[in-house]
Structure formats: C-alpha cells, structure tokens
Design a protein around this motif. Structure first.
Motif, mmCIF file in Angstrom:
data_model
loop_
_atom_site.group_PDB
_atom_site.id
_atom_site.type_symbol
_atom_site.label_atom_id
_atom_site.label_comp_id
_atom_site.label_asym_id
_atom_site.label_seq_id
_atom_site.Cartn_x
_atom_site.Cartn_y
_atom_site.Cartn_z
ATOM 1 N N HIS A 99 53.323 -2.525 21.719
ATOM 2 C CA HIS A 99 53.516 -1.713 20.523
ATOM 3 C C HIS A 99 54.686 -2.239 19.708
ATOM 4 C CE1 HIS A 99 50.591 1.450 20.910
ATOM 5 N NE2 HIS A 99 50.908 1.622 22.190
ATOM 6 N N LEU A 100 55.718 -2.728 20.417
ATOM 7 C CA LEU A 100 56.884 -3.247 19.717
ATOM 8 C C LEU A 100 56.498 -4.423 18.831
ATOM 9 C CD1 LEU A 100 59.871 -2.897 19.332
ATOM 10 C CD2 LEU A 100 60.274 -4.458 21.220
ATOM 11 N N ARG A 101 55.656 -5.319 19.415
ATOM 12 C CA ARG A 101 55.245 -6.473 18.624
ATOM 13 C C ARG A 101 54.354 -6.030 17.474
ATOM 14 N NH1 ARG A 101 55.851 -11.636 18.460
ATOM 15 N NH2 ARG A 101 54.241 -13.027 17.675
ATOM 16 N N ALA A 102 53.503 -5.057 17.729
ATOM 17 C CA ALA A 102 52.646 -4.552 16.652
ATOM 18 C C ALA A 102 53.514 -4.033 15.507
ATOM 19 C CB ALA A 102 51.744 -3.442 17.172
ATOM 20 N N SER A 103 54.583 -3.296 15.871
ATOM 21 C CA SER A 103 55.475 -2.773 14.835
ATOM 22 C C SER A 103 56.162 -3.914 14.096
ATOM 23 C CB SER A 103 56.538 -1.868 15.447
ATOM 24 O OG SER A 103 55.927 -0.869 16.190
ATOM 25 N N PHE A 104 56.510 -4.947 14.861
ATOM 26 C CA PHE A 104 57.181 -6.096 14.246
ATOM 27 C C PHE A 104 56.246 -6.783 13.246
ATOM 28 C CE2 PHE A 104 58.706 -10.626 14.656
ATOM 29 C CZ PHE A 104 59.852 -10.423 13.902
ATOM 30 N N VAL A 105 54.971 -6.950 13.674
ATOM 31 C CA VAL A 105 53.980 -7.516 12.746
ATOM 32 C C VAL A 105 53.892 -6.638 11.505
ATOM 33 C CG1 VAL A 105 51.541 -8.048 12.439
ATOM 34 C CG2 VAL A 105 52.669 -8.624 14.580
ATOM 35 N N GLN A 125 59.575 -15.301 25.094
ATOM 36 C CA GLN A 125 58.389 -14.483 25.318
ATOM 37 C C GLN A 125 58.564 -13.064 24.810
ATOM 38 O OE1 GLN A 125 55.324 -15.386 26.467
ATOM 39 N NE2 GLN A 125 56.233 -17.397 26.080
ATOM 40 N N SER A 126 59.659 -12.789 24.097
ATOM 41 C CA SER A 126 59.918 -11.407 23.702
ATOM 42 C C SER A 126 58.900 -10.948 22.663
ATOM 43 C CB SER A 126 61.328 -11.295 23.116
ATOM 44 O OG SER A 126 61.329 -11.828 21.814
ATOM 45 N N SER A 127 58.980 -9.666 22.319
ATOM 46 C CA SER A 127 58.047 -9.126 21.339
ATOM 47 C C SER A 127 58.312 -9.660 19.943
ATOM 48 C CB SER A 127 58.140 -7.602 21.323
ATOM 49 O OG SER A 127 57.575 -7.085 22.483
ATOM 50 N N ASP A 180 50.944 -2.253 7.474
ATOM 51 C CA ASP A 180 52.378 -2.479 7.346
ATOM 52 C C ASP A 180 53.085 -1.655 8.415
ATOM 53 O OD1 ASP A 180 52.065 0.056 6.418
ATOM 54 O OD2 ASP A 180 53.619 -0.138 4.884
ATOM 55 N N ILE A 181 54.383 -1.520 8.304
ATOM 56 C CA ILE A 181 55.120 -0.794 9.334
ATOM 57 C C ILE A 181 54.678 0.672 9.407
ATOM 58 C CG2 ILE A 181 57.070 -0.371 7.751
ATOM 59 C CD1 ILE A 181 57.697 -1.049 11.370
ATOM 60 N N THR A 182 54.322 1.249 8.268
ATOM 61 C CA THR A 182 53.833 2.624 8.283
ATOM 62 C C THR A 182 52.470 2.706 8.968
ATOM 63 O OG1 THR A 182 54.955 2.908 6.181
ATOM 64 C CG2 THR A 182 53.469 4.648 6.844
#
Lengths: 263, 451, 422
Positions: free
Chosen positions: C84-90, C202-204, C372-374
């Motif tokens: 989820h963290l990476r998804a948020s970052f994307v 390998q981090s998010s 987007d982030i939202t």
C-alpha cells in the motif's frame, strides 16, 4: 503677485536666443475621438528659447507638448523638430525622441531600478554608450541636480523634489537639445518646488531650449522669454513676459491672470 | 522679439475630426484594422467565431424537446434532419429539470415518498415553494447589506432568517426555531440589561449560562408543550432528499453565513498581539487552506462521527455543512484580514483615542469598515464555495453533477452527456457570473465612496 | 509619558488578571490555550473511544501489506503485489506529474490569453474575455467530466484505424494516435542505452532512473551554464563598448548541438505506436483520465492566470511606458527593461498560489479515475483496509506539506523582490 522663491541670482544675459529653429509647428490639429483638443496650432521655437505655456486645465497645453515628442499622435498639420519631420516612421520618432527630453508631473521614475540605473538605462540601450561612460555622464548630471549621494538608492527612498530632480537628470543624460516640462512642480509640496525650479533655472542659464507647461508665474516672469496662453485648444495670446503680465490684451488672458494671481 | 507677439481676436470654432477618426469607420480602423497584423487577427477571430457558432447554434436550436428517451430522441432527429449528430435532445431537461433543481425534495409531502405523479387532492401547492421562498427571503434578508438604499426595517427579516430558513427547508414544528431564537433573545436581553444590575463580566457569564440552560434543558420541556397547544408546522423533509441546485445553494449559503462570524474571529486572532491566540489561528487557517476540499469532505463522510461522542450520528448533509463551513471560514478569515489590513492605521488610533475598549472599537469602528472593504472578497469566496459544492457528488450526495450521473444510469437516458452538462454549466454560469458582476459593481461603488 | 511618582504598590488582586493590562493578555492567552487543549482532548478521547468500540486501534501496519489493486498509469514500476505504501507513492508521483504538467500548460495558455485580453484588437480581446468568464464561472469538476466525456464519446475507437480505408488516421506523420482509449504518442528509445540506476534498494520508494535521461539533463545543465557565460560576456562587451553583440544563435547552438550529439551517441530513436489486433502497441500511452484531468486543470487555471497576468501588466502605470518612450526606448525593450521586471513582482505571488490551487484541485482526479494520491491512499487503500482515520489524516498531511513547500517558495520570492521603499 507671486514671486519666484529662489536665492539664485538670475542672469538673463546668459540666456541667448539664436536664429536657428528648434521646433516648428504649422497648422496642427488633434482630436480625442470627436473632441477637438488642439486647433490650428502654429508655433516656432528658436534655439535657446524658454517658453512657458499657461492656461486653464483642459486647454490642451499638456497635449501640445506631448505631441512634440510623439507621445500623442496628431491628425492634421506638420511638426518639425530639429529638422526632422514627425511622421509615423519609427526611425523619425526615435531620432526626435533622442533629441527631446521630457519631465513629467509624476516623475515616472522606474521604481525597480536605482537612481543611477534610471539615468544610465536609456544611454546604454538607445545611445549604445559604454557603461563606464554612461555612469560618468549620469554622475555628472546627478551632481548638477545636487544629489550624487543618492545614486545607489531606489526612487521610493527619495522625496518628491529629489525624485523630480532625478527625472530631470535622467532626461539630460540623453543629451537632448530641447527639454519639455509637463507641470513639473504640480505634484510637489511647496517646500520642494524651489529645488526643482532652481534646477530648471540653471538649465536655462546654460542655454537649453525649454518648453514648460507650468502654473509657476514667477518662473515665467523671470526666466521665460515668451509666455503662451492657451484656451480651448488654441493659442490665445503670446508675448514677452513683461508685456504679457502687465498688459494682457485678450479678455480670456485677463480673466485667467486675475484668477491665478488675484488672491 | 516682438515678432512673437500674437493675440487671437476671434476664437476658432470646434471642427469635426477627419472622417477616418470617428464613427463606425474610425472605430473599426482603430479597433479592428490598425495595421496588417491586427487585420489578420480580426479575420482569424471572425473565422473562429463562425466555426464555433456554426457548431453550437444548430445543435442548440435544431433540437428535440418532446421525447421519452434518448432512443426516441434519436428517431425523431433521424426523421427530421436525417442524422443524429449535431442536434441537442433537450427532452431530458424537460423530463428531469425539477429533479436537477430540487433533487428528491418531495413535491407533495402529504403523500409520503412521492417524487412524481399527480398532486394528492388536499395539496394546493407543491412544496417546492419552501426552498423557493427560502431563496427569495434570502435576498430580502441580504438586501440591507447588498444595497444601501433599502429600509432598515428589513433587518428584522435578516435577524429572523437563520431560524426561518432551516424551518422552511426541513419543516417540522414552528416552535423548534422559535425556541432556538428565544435562547438568543435571552442572551442578548441579559447582555443588554444585565450590566446595570450585576457588572459586565458577571452578566456575560450569566447570559451564556442562561441561554445554555434554555437550549439544553428548558426548551426540551417547553417546545413540545407549545407544539401540542398550537400545532403549527410544515411536513418534515429528510436531508437525504435534498439535492440538485437547491443543495448547492443551500450548502453555499449555510457555509458562507456561518463561516463569516468564524472568519472574523479568526482574522482578529491572526491580527492580534497575543502569541498563543495568533499561532492557533494561523495554524488553523493555514492547515485548512493547505488541503483540498475533497479531503475535508472525506473527513465529513468517514471521520467526523469518530470525533464526536460515541452514539452521535449527524446525517451526511449536516456533516458536509460543518466541513464546508470550516473550509469557508479559513478563506473568509484571510479576506477579512485583507480588509483589516487595508484600513488606515489612523482608524485604530482614532478609536483608541476615543477611549473605546477593544471590542467596542472593533464593533463600532473597525469591523464595519473592514467588512465593507472585504465584501467583494467575501462574494468571490462565496462563488468559489458555490462552485466547489459540486465536489459533494464525489462522496455520493446528489448535487446537479451527482444527479446527472444518476440520470445517465437510467435506461431511457443512458448515454446522454452534453445536454446535461450544458444545462448545469449554464445555471452555474448565470449564478456565478451574476455574483461576480455584482461584486465588481460594488467594488467600483466602494472606490468612489472612499474618495 | 513621564511619571514623577512611583505608582502606588498594589497588592495583587484576582480582578487584576482581567483588568490590568499587564496580566490581561496573559489571562486571555491561557484561557484560549486551555480551551484549545480541552477541545483537542475531547476530540481525541471521543476518537479513541469510538475506534476502541470498533476494534480498530490506530496503527500504520497496513502500509506494508500487499495493495492488491492495479494502477494503470505509473512511471515507476508497480504491480498489484506491491505494498500500500508503494501504491501511495505511485499516487503521489501521479499527483506531482499532473500538477507539473498542468502548471506548465496553464502558465503558457494563461499568459497568451492574458496578453491577448489587453490586445488593441477589440474582437480578440472580447473572445479572450469570454474564455475567461466561461472557465471561471463554471465548476472545475464539470470541466473535468466534460473533458473526459469528450475524449471517450467523440474520439474514434482503435478499431476505426483498421482496414484498407480506415475511418480514422494517425496524426503528425503517423506518429500519434488519438483514440477514445487514450492518446498514443511516440516513446523515446535508446539503442545504445546506458541502462538504469536502481535507487533505494528494495524499499517501497525504490525507483529506476534512466541514466540516458540523467546524462541528457546533465548536458543540458552544462549547456545552460555555458549560455550564461556567453550572455555575461555580451554584457561585458556592451559595458565596455556600448554595443551588444548578437548572441542568440550562439546560445541556440550551445543548447542544441551538445544534446543532439549525446542523443546520437546514445542511439536515440522514437518508438511509434502501432495498431496490433484491436489496440495500439508500443509508444507511450497517455490514459484518457490523465489527458482529461490535465486538459481541464490547465484550461481552468489558465483563466485565472490570464486575469493575474492582465492585472499585473495593468498595474504598471501608463506613465512608466510613457517615460521610457520619451527616453527613446523601443516598445519591445520597454516591455523587457521596464514593464516586465515590475509586472513580474505583481504577477508571480498570485501565480504561485494558483499553482497551489491547481495542485490541490488535482485531487479531483478521483472523479475520472486517475490514480493520484487521493485515488490511491484516500480511495482504494482506504476502502480496502478500512483505515479511514490513518488514510485521511495522512492524505491531508501530504497535501499540507506540498502547500507549505509552495508557500515557502513564495515567501522567499516575495522577500527577494520587494521594492525598496522608505
């Protein structure tokens, strides 16, 4: 009768008028929309003349001198400045503007530039003068208007009188042959008017050709060699200052003089 | 130098300018064809306008007004003009305009749940008159503020409006708003007559306590009794039935109305010398202004109930109103602060020299002027909030955009876009453009008033 | 005011807390602080109780779980097994992409429209006024949805490009395909690529950055540095002789030639989109959601930018231009030497706050499904994990940080260009 409040010893003998024509205006007419601002203006200015143009507000006196350096376009008639006919040709306009300096009621200094930069901007970009030379000229004229120490300040830091003197110096830096003054003292506090007028007298003594729109009748009487009275867009009367003030001919002139000097 | 001598004996008459300077020709020469570059621009602009109009005009005016569905619309178009593109199907607006304006506000609340259909026999007027009346009264209530030459007596309407409007919109017993208003009457009465009896500080405390006691405890006993004695009321309408432009206007009006006092307080706090008060206000204002409205609407839809005591459950419209109000107050605070900053310092000094205390100075000298200066800014905040109310469709409320998606998901109107968008856009445009023109007019009037 | 006698020593009374100017402000502040803390405590305790009742204590562990959803537009590599963290970052990167693209186009369009609104040509000025009023007075959300509808409804399907006599053709020398599934544009490819550099392990937040791209940026930076040297030299010559040498072609060469050489060395070529089966393959695929959002955000914000530009130019008094003309300076130079330096001071601060608005408004992406982030953190991640509190607060925090950065830039600029007044 208001006298010119100056400590200077005005030496009229230094102010010589030559036979060379500086500005010649013939049959000039101008309209703002349908309003006829300037009507059949004929005026010949000789080199070294100091002409004061007076008249009630809205009489077209500012418009007249603004036509001389093409800040306003005229629709009929002919203006010749220093041998150059004023036309729509940019080259002609450029040539005339570099011969004619102008001082405005509200100074119009460039607030984002220092005093020195204000004075060197046009010489560098228009006259293509090397910067060192432009700075020298600028300092010379700033000394002449008695504020060389303010050179590195910004216009906002100066008083009104100082700003107007910078504006005069800025015009002089272009080494003009003719100077136009558009009510140079009307936006100033009384105690600052003197310092600006002193500068103008100094210029007159050096033989500069000057056209001044002003309400300073003391200046007109003591410095001008000719006073022009305008009303309703036309020249109503012109004469030597002594004659003009002591023995006005036209009714309109009398009325105007009684209003401006009467109290 | 006597050659310069000249006296005009006869003044020259005014002459008409050369033909090329005035009239249509002069105007065209000056504004459209001054130079070759300008002439090219003019011709390109004319082509552009023709291109746009040749598409939009036939689409708008060669259109179908009477049809039950998009398919029917298309059949009619084919029969009339031979092709289906390039013609609007306004039938959808004719069919659904009441819904787009009022959402699911029941037209005849005497027949529960009725949204369309014939009026029941005892109904003599659709209940749409309630939001309509609320809107008309809004203008009456605002008129003393909007126009200076209106009778001061209308201020009574302004004072009553905050209580009248919710009653008209939600309905219920008349005694609920009356008793809410009574609380304020008690508050102000004690504030006004109290100080002569018990000192100003004590009277403030007593006034607040008395008003709270009335609202929280006493009115709970009195209101039902009054309602039994004189059962005056309007049929109740649920918040979830609100929708359409009515919802957008309601949200905008409530948010601006409530946010203005909050904004004034925040602005004063931000301008004050008290460090803690100032930083609290700055923190609040900047936080709210720093996040998009949609995140605040998320707060309204999923978080607000967490923040309130367990068991509290406001309906979503009220929660959205709270968050939009908070949003608008941060923006209004900045507008009011601008108004305060525009006041000359002499005004503060003048007020101080008269011996007025802080609140008196604010109320009598500073705020009236600052708010006057701020009105154009407040109007533009209102326009912004009003436009932003469309965001509530994202959290599932039925504002015009939410409704248009609903209409499109119907079998009859599946696939209809442009007509709905055009209708909504035109309504918003009329509203916002009107308000911005009004605020420009006001700005001009204020400018001359200051001179 | 001078006092000749010491004020009488008063013993402290409780009422002095309220009526003595020395204590009064202290009292008010303490009351305000206590009120604030009470309110905060009340909200927090309510929240804790409510969350406890639901059995959802506040924790952020869900961020390391697999997101399990796809994001169709991503510039760093992402799959639904990422966290989820990476998804948020994307999502954050997507927000930044559309914000930057939007700001650039909004500025360009806005400046053009603002200047044309001041045109002496009556017709042009009127058309631009209509544009500004039209976009300003209709909600942005409507423009976004309208743009999306236009893209989906009025553009040809990819299948329309098929066959001997296709209904639609590719534009710009067969390089761009405009379809209702999105925009296919050529992608830059390097046949002698330098490869990628992997950042952050390998981090998010890991990302691959193309070395070709970095090299190009480096060369461009060096070129720009060189052009500044050339300009400085021109300035020196002008100062010394009064004549400014013409430099634009040297500068143009300095920018174009080194980067062209680099591109040739790297084997730069374009990968064109091609119709394969029922869809286009190859090239860069810009989804409709991105295009619609970008278009609507830029055109909407451009209306506001236009007003700012127009206001900025009008704010420079007519006297300034007149004085400059009277000195014999030509109109173009007047613009560059006198009007623009002053107008920019008026224009840039509100312009930056429009950039801020645009960035915040990009959160409307959720209405057209641009992730987007939202859409990620405040949308699917929140709905899947049920962690509303954490997600929404974090989402607000992200926007707040972006806003604060932008305001910091604005304050820095304001302080730098403030006109010196007495």
């Amino acid at each position: 009768m208001s006298d010119l409040a100056t400590d200077l010893n005005i030496d009229r003998s230094k102010m010589q008028v030559s036979d060379e024509v500086a500005v010649e205006i013939t049959g000039m007419n101008k309209w703002f929309g349908a309003f006829h601002v300037l009507r059949d203006i004929d005026l010949t200015v000789y080199e070294g003349e100091r002409i004061v143009i007076a008249g009630p507000s809205g009489s077209g006196k500012s418009t007249l001198i603004r036509c001389i350096n093409a800040l306003e376009e005229h629709q009929k008639g002919k203006i010749v400045v220093d041998g150059t006919v004023l036309s729509n040709d940019l080259k002609n306009i450029d040539r005339i503007r570099s011969e004619v300096g102008m001082v405005f009621q509200h100074f119009n200094l460039f607030p984002h530039l220092t005093i020195l930069e204000n004075c060197t901007l046009a010489p560098i970009w228009v006259r293509k003068v090397p910067r060192r030379e432009a700075v020298e000229t600028a300092m010379h004229f700033l000394e002449k208007v008695k504020i060389p120490e303010q050179a590195n300040k910004y216009p906002g830091q100066l008083s009104g009188g100082q700003q107007q003197r910078v504006a005069i110096a800025r015009s002089l830096c272009m080494k003009p042959k003719i100077m136009l003054f558009d009510e140079p003292t009307s936006a100033l506090d009384p105690e600052m008017i003197k310092e600006v007028l002193d500068t103008m007298i100094q210029l007159a003594e050096e033989g500069m050709t000057m056209l001044c729109v002003t309400h300073e009748m003391g200046f007109a009487r003591q410095v001008a060699n000719r006073v022009i009275f305008m009303d309703q867009g036309q020249i109503v009367e012109q004469n030597e200052p002594e004659e003009f003030f002591n023995n006005p001919q036209s009714e309109r002139t009398k009325l105007f003089l009684s209003q401006i000097l009467g109290h | 130098m006597s050659e310069h001598k000249f006296v005009r004996t006869e003044m020259l008459p005014e002459q008409t300018p050369p033909v090329s300077e005035v009239g249509v020709i002069g105007w065209m020469r000056a504004n459209l064809f001054s130079g070759w570059f300008n002439s090219i621009l003019t011709i390109l602009s004319l082509l552009f306008i023709y291109y746009i109009l040749s598409g939009v005009v036939p689409w708008t005016f060669q259109s179908v007004w009477n049809a039950g569905s998009l398919d029917e619309c298309r059949q009619i178009m084919k029969a009339t003009w031979g092709e289906t593109h390039g013609h609007a199907c306004w039938a959808v607006i004719k069919d659904r305009w009441l819904q787009l304006l009022y959402g699911f506000y029941p037209p005849y609340p005497y027949a529960p749940g009725a949204t369309v259909g014939l009026p029941p026999s005892d109904a003599w007027l659709p209940s749409y008159f309630r939001p309509n009346l609320a809107l008309v009264l809004l203008f009456v209530a605002l008129s003393p503020v909007l126009f200076s030459n209106v009778s001061r007596k209308l201020l009574i309407v302004s004072a009553a409006y905050p209580f009248l409007m919710p009653w008209l919109m939600w309905g219920g017993s008349l005694w609920v708003p009356v008793s809410a208003a009574l609380g304020f009457v008690i508050l102000f009465a004690i504030l006004k007559y109290g100080p002569s009896v018990m000192g100003s500080l004590v009277s403030v405390i007593v006034a607040v306590l008395a008003a709270l006691a009335w609202w929280m405890v006493l009115s709970g006993y009195v209101t039902p009794v009054l309602a039994d004695l004189m059962p005056i009321g309007l049929p109740e309408v649920q918040s979830r039935q609100f929708g359409g432009f009515m919802l957008a206007v309601l949200l905008g009006v409530v948010a601006i109305g409530l946010s203005l006092p909050i904004g004034v307080v925040l602005a004063l706090g931000r301008q004050s010398d008290l460090l803690i008060v100032k930083s609290l206000c700055v923190g609040f204002i900047e936080t709210i202004r720093g996040v998009p409205l949609i995140t605040l609407l998320f707060v309204a839809s999923v978080l607000l109930n967490y923040f309130l005591p367990p068991g509290t459950d406001f309906d979503i419209i009220v929660r959205v109103m709270i968050m939009v109000t908070i949003f608008a107050s941060a923006y209004n605070a900045e507008v009011v602060r601008g108004g305060l900053a525009a006041l000359p310092k002499g005004q503060y000094e003048g007020a101080d020299s008269l011996g007025l205390n802080y609140w008196q100075a604010q109320r009598l000298i500073i705020m009236p002027q600052a708010l006057k200066i701020a009105i154009p800014g407040i109007v533009s905040t209102f326009i912004g909030v009003f436009k932003d109310t469309t965001l509530v469709s994202i959290i599932g409320l039925l504002d015009p955009i939410g409704l248009s998606q609903g209409i499109r998901s119907n079998a009859e109107w599946n696939g209809i876009y442009w007509e709905l968008f055009a209708f909504i856009a035109v309504l918003f445009f009329i509203f916002c453009f009107g308000m911005s023109r009004y605020s420009m007019w006001l700005e001009r009037k204020l400018q001359t008033g200051h001179r | 005011m001078t006092t000749y006698t010491d004020p009488p020593k008063e013993s402290f009374r409780l009422s002095m807390l309220l009526y003595d100017t020395r204590y009064r402000s202290m009292t008010i502040q303490i009351v305000a602080l206590m009120g604030f803390m009470l309110l905060a405590a009340w909200l927090i305790s309510n929240t804790i109780q409510n969350l406890a009742a639901l059995g959802k204590p506040i924790e952020f562990g869900f961020f390391t779980e697999a997101a399990g959803y796809d994001i169709n537009q991503h510039i760093i590599e992402y799959g639904n097994q990422d966290t989820h963290l990476r998804a948020s970052f994307v999502g954050l990167l997507n927000t930044l992409i559309v914000a930057v693209l939007g700001c650039v186009t909004a500025t360009i369009v806005g400046v053009i429209i603002g200047v044309l609104r001041l045109s002496k040509n009556w017709l042009v000025a009127r058309i631009m006024t209509v544009y500004v009023e039209m976009f300003r007075n209709v909600p942005l959300l409507l423009w976004i949805l309208l743009a999306m509808a236009i893209l989906i409804e009025s553009l040809p399907q990819p299948s329309a490009f098929r066959g001997e006599d296709p209904a639609a053709t590719m534009k710009l020398f067969e390089s761009v395909a405009i379809t209702n599934r999105g925009l296919y544009i050529p992608e830059p490819l390097f046949s002698r690529s330098l490869g990628d550099v992997h950042l952050l392990g390998q981090s998010s937040f890991r990302m691959d950055v193309s070395l070709d791209f970095l090299a190009l940026v480096l060369v461009l930076v060096l070129s720009i540095f060189a052009t500044r040297k050339v300009t400085a030299r021109a300035e020196r010559i002008q100062n010394a002789t009064g004549l400014r040498p013409t430099t634009w072609y040297i500068n143009l060469g300095l920018i174009v030639i080194p980067s062209t050489i680099l591109l040739i060395a790297l084997g730069f070529h374009l990968g064109y989109p091609e119709l394969k089966g029922f869809n286009f393959q190859g090239g860069t695929h810009l989804r409709n959601s991105l295009t619609a959002l970008w278009l609507a955000l830029s055109l909407y914000t451009a209306a506001f930018v236009a007003e700012i530009v127009r206001g900025g130019i009008l704010a420079i008094s007519h006297g300034q231009t007149e004085a400059a003309s009277a000195l014999g300076i030509r109109p173009q130079r007047i613009m560059r030497l006198v009007v623009l330096p002053q107008a920019l001071r008026v224009i840039i601060p509100p312009l930056i706050s429009q950039y801020l608005n645009l960035t915040k408004n990009s959160s409307l992406a959720i209405a057209v499904g641009y992730m987007d982030i939202t859409g990620t953190l405040g949308g699917i991640t929140m709905n899947q994990t049920g962690r509303e509190l954490e997600c929404v607060l974090l989402l607000m925090l992200v926007y707040l940080v972006i806003s604060l950065i932008i305001s910091a830039v604005m304050n820095w600029y304001n302080n730098r260009v403030k006109l010196v007044e007495r």
